[in-house]
Design a protein around this motif. Structure first.
Motif, PDB file in Angstrom:
ATOM      1  N   ASP A  18       3.336  -3.303   3.659  1.00 20.31           N
ATOM      2  CA  ASP A  18       2.156  -4.106   3.455  1.00 20.31           C
ATOM      3  C   ASP A  18       1.560  -4.594   4.600  1.00 20.31           C
ATOM      4  N   GLU A  63      -9.259   2.898   0.593  1.00 20.48           N
ATOM      5  CA  GLU A  63      -9.088   1.472   0.644  1.00 20.48           C
ATOM      6  C   GLU A  63      -9.936   0.878   1.390  1.00 20.48           C
ATOM      7  N   GLU A  64     -10.497   1.250   2.302  1.00 21.37           N
ATOM      8  CA  GLU A  64     -11.326   0.523   3.173  1.00 21.37           C
ATOM      9  C   GLU A  64     -12.466   1.722   3.880  1.00 21.37           C
ATOM     10  N   ALA A  92      -5.373  -1.660   8.913  1.00 27.88           N
ATOM     11  CA  ALA A  92      -6.717  -2.109   8.443  1.00 27.88           C
ATOM     12  C   ALA A  92      -7.725  -3.048   9.190  1.00 27.88           C
ATOM     13  N   ILE A 128      -0.459   6.029   3.632  1.00 29.26           N
ATOM     14  CA  ILE A 128      -1.874   5.846   4.049  1.00 29.26           C
ATOM     15  C   ILE A 128      -2.270   6.871   5.048  1.00 29.26           C
ATOM     16  N   TYR A 159      -6.775  10.948  -3.812  1.00 27.19           N
ATOM     17  CA  TYR A 159      -6.991  10.104  -2.431  1.00 27.19           C
ATOM     18  C   TYR A 159      -7.636   8.694  -3.111  1.00 27.19           C
ATOM     19  N   LEU A 160      -7.409   7.731  -2.601  1.00 28.95           N
ATOM     20  CA  LEU A 160      -8.071   6.467  -2.761  1.00 28.95           C
ATOM     21  C   LEU A 160      -8.659   5.846  -1.633  1.00 28.95           C
ATOM     22  N   MET A 203       0.863  -1.137  -0.052  1.00 22.59           N
ATOM     23  CA  MET A 203      -0.225  -0.150   0.038  1.00 22.59           C
ATOM     24  C   MET A 203       0.776   1.219  -0.038  1.00 22.59           C
ATOM     25  N   SER A 258      -5.569   5.978   0.720  1.00 17.89           N
ATOM     26  CA  SER A 258      -4.180   6.100   0.288  1.00 17.89           C
ATOM     27  C   SER A 258      -3.865   7.001  -0.725  1.00 17.89           C
ATOM     28  N   ALA A 275       0.110  -1.843   6.904  1.00 17.42           N
ATOM     29  CA  ALA A 275      -0.751  -1.321   6.340  1.00 17.42           C
ATOM     30  C   ALA A 275      -2.231  -2.240   6.702  1.00 17.42           C
ATOM     31  N   ASN A 276      -1.630  -3.619   6.310  1.00 21.31           N
ATOM     32  CA  ASN A 276      -3.011  -4.474   6.529  1.00 21.31           C
ATOM     33  C   ASN A 276      -3.277  -4.642   8.308  1.00 21.31           C
TER      34      ASN A 276
END
Length: 179
Positions: free
Chosen positions: A48, A172-173, A55, A4, A169-170, A1, A159, A51-52
């Motif tokens: 990653d 992600e969740e 999340a 974030i 910006y996206l 990712m 992200s 980041a996970n």
């Protein structure tokens, strides 16, 4: 990712209203209306696995939907203004949600945020040529900013790619808040 952060999305109708404030300040890099948000906790570039983990831990946040009130315009940076923003009222539910995000980030091993949390929505980033006077003039011309209130039913893990001025910006969740 990539890079974030957590935050609150701004409803499209509010974003449209805020977009009407754009312009009239030489050297300003205006945030695109679809990228307006209120940052709860900037994380930055992480691997990653981290980041996970973030999340996953965010799913444990149990807070009610939040009422967000926009209260006025301002600039960060004092004599050397860096950005223009819309101020957001500091309510207990908002501050508690932000504090919960801070605890989660510390739990995964991130350093504590050193800056005081000042809820806001960035409108523009300012160049070195923007003086305190020109920023003050821009603010003065928009001094009749009418406050607006909206309900936020969720918070988001965003992200972004590293860029000048932020965005795009996206999401992600998205994490629902209780009604």
């Amino acid at each position: 990712m990539p890079r974030i952060f957590t935050g609150l999305e701004v409803p499209e109708a509010i974003g449209d209203d805020l977009a009407r404030l754009r312009g009239g300040l030489l050297g300003a890099r205006w945030v695109e209306p679809e990228d307006y948000h209120l940052t709860l906790r900037f994380v930055g570039d992480v691997d990653d696995r981290t980041a996970n983990e973030i999340a996953d831990l965010l799913y444990a946040v149990r807070k009610r939907a939040i009422e967000v009130t926009l209260t006025g315009l301002g600039a960060f940076g004092g004599d050397r203004p860096r950005s223009l923003f819309v101020a957001v009222k500091q309510t207990q539910p908002l501050m508690e949600l932000q504090a919960e995000h801070e605890r989660i980030m510390r739990r995964v091993g991130l350093a504590p945020e050193t800056r005081k949390f000042i809820p806001h929505i960035t409108l523009a980033r300012l160049g070195r040529d923007t003086t305190a006077r020109t920023a003050a003039d821009w603010l003065a011309l928009r001094g009749l900013f009418l406050s607006r209130t909206f309900i936020v039913p969720s918070f988001v893990l965003f992200s972004s790619k590293e860029s000048v001025g932020g965005g795009p910006y996206l999401v992600e969740e998205s994490y629902p808040l209780a009604a």
